[in-house]
Scaffold this active site. Sequence first.
Site, short mmCIF file in Angstrom:
data_model
loop_
_atom_site.label_atom_id
_atom_site.label_comp_id
_atom_site.label_asym_id
_atom_site.label_seq_id
_atom_site.Cartn_x
_atom_site.Cartn_y
_atom_site.Cartn_z
CB CYS A 18 -0.97 -0.02 1.17
SG CYS A 18 -0.18 -0.01 2.80
NE ARG A 24 -4.44 1.52 1.85
CZ ARG A 24 -4.28 2.24 0.77
NH1 ARG A 24 -5.19 2.15 -0.20
NH2 ARG A 24 -3.25 3.04 0.61
CG ASP A 135 -5.10 5.97 2.37
OD1 ASP A 135 -5.09 5.70 3.59
OD2 ASP A 135 -4.23 6.64 1.80
P1 4NP Z 1 -1.66 2.84 4.04
O1 4NP Z 1 -2.27 4.22 4.62
O2 4NP Z 1 -1.17 3.16 2.64
O3 4NP Z 1 -2.84 1.93 4.04
O4 4NP Z 1 -0.55 2.44 4.98
C1 4NP Z 1 -1.56 5.43 4.64
C2 4NP Z 1 -0.62 5.66 5.63
C3 4NP Z 1 0.05 6.87 5.68
C4 4NP Z 1 -0.20 7.84 4.71
C5 4NP Z 1 -1.12 7.59 3.71
C6 4NP Z 1 -1.80 6.39 3.67
N1 4NP Z 1 0.48 9.09 4.77
O5 4NP Z 1 0.16 9.98 3.94
O6 4NP Z 1 1.35 9.29 5.63
#
Ligand code: 4NP
Length: 166
Positions: A18, A24, A135
């Site tokens: 992800c 995720r 997300d």
């Molecule tokens: P992930 O969620 O891709 O599911 O781990 C996110 C975690 C952090 C960020 C964006 C999405 N961020 O912008 O820091």
Amino acid sequence: MNTSKEKDYVKRKILFVCLGNICRSPSAEEIMRTLTKKKGVEKFFLLDSAGISSYHQGELADPRMRAYATKRGYNLTHRSRPVETDDFYNFDLIIGMDDRNIEKLKEKAPGLDEEAKIFRMTDFCINKVVDYVPDPYYDGGFDNVIDILEDACEGLLEKELKNIKV
Ligand code: 4NP
């Protein structure tokens, strides 16, 4: 000669990806691990997760994601790491959560053989009709993420077991 009690099994190596590797994909990794254990086939799999970005490198999963996962019986211990070129050689399947993940993975793939290893998590769903795993970092929806991942992992494992001699 292999003298250890445990046979050396050829493992299917699956990497979940992800953006941040703190919501995720570490959840997908642990949900899949739990499912393989439940079905007694964990020895046939090597599971890991990684992020497109290195922004959260070294961190445990987001505390909100961990809390929701714990409530559903999943203990998230993975620490965030970015996708590396070697991942494309070392893993059999590289599974992204949304369009942006897939686009970036395709950009990072070192060749066409490696690009062919890229899949979309929701393509493995059995019951859920969704195009991506949303997300949850800014908008929440952690339980929905787990619901989708559980469904996709069921479908993924079903497909994988057809290709593995158990
Ligand atoms: P992930 O969620 O891709 O599911 O781990 C996110 C975690 C952090 C960020 C964006 C999405 N961020 O912008 O820091």
